[in-house]
Write a protein that holds these residues in place. Structure first.
Motif: not given
Length: 200
Positions: A123-136, A146-154
């Motif tokens: 199975g593949s994780p689902k990308l819940i959120k990807a937020t750019v917190t800093n850009l230079k 980029v701070r990301i959140c992956l859902d591994y429930s499945t």
């Protein structure tokens, strides 16, 4: 003894010698059906390296320049390639198109370890959120965090015998921080870290 008789005897002896030489040659001549003296041993064939074909990976679609808060396009190729290496451990992944530096080495080591242990992700994780917190953008090279959140429930993790070895008590949503560098017009992941609180 007459000369004619001597000549006949001489010719006869020469004929016998020639016949003997021909017979000796035919007896000692190697047969065309003779098998080679040295046949390949099992160890010779076992040590022959099996060529591996790198599996295709998604192209890095995140272009350099001003990036808004959503960084999913920047990190999707990285997540897809890592998932491919974990779900099919028999294929070699060329991570150089989605990662660089420490992140590239980490991906290679992780893929090799899982292949050796026979651990497979189902199975593949689902990308819940990807937020750019800093850009230079003016940095050399341009850098984005980029701070990301992956859902591994499945997602399941299985041993070579098919037994699940997934830690059910671990958080099913996992946060990580990706630092990306702009290389040749694409964002490549250069470093991955995990926050003190891994859940998200």
């Amino acid at each position: 003894m007459k000369r004619g008789t001597v000549r006949i005897l001489g010719a006869g002896v020469a004929a016998v010698l020639i016949a003997v030489a021909v017979i000796v040659f035919l007896v000692n001549r190697p047969s065309s059906n003779t098998e080679p003296d040295t046949a390949p041993t099992p160890s010779d064939t076992e040590n022959t390296p099996v060529p591996t074909v790198p599996a295709p990976v998604p192209p890095a679609t995140g272009k350099p320049g001003r990036v808004k808060g959503d960084g999913s396009r920047m990190v999707d190729p990285f997540i897809s390639a890592e998932t491919a290496s974990r779900t099919d451990i028999t294929r070699a992944i060329d991570f150089s198109s989605i990662a660089t530096g420490a992140a590239l080495e980490d991906l290679k080591v992780s893929a090799q370890e899982k292949a050796e242990d026979g651990i497979v992700q189902v199975g593949s994780p689902k990308l819940i959120k990807a937020t750019v917190t800093n850009l230079k953008e003016r940095a050399k090279p341009p850098t984005a965090t980029v701070r990301i959140c992956l859902d591994y429930s499945t997602v399941d993790v299985q041993a070579p015998d098919g037994t699940s070895v997934k830690n059910r008590k671990a958080p099913q949503r996992v946060a990580s921080i990706l630092v990306l560098h702009e290389v040749d017009g694409h964002w490549l992941v250069a470093k991955r870290t995990f926050p003190s609180k891994p859940s998200c």
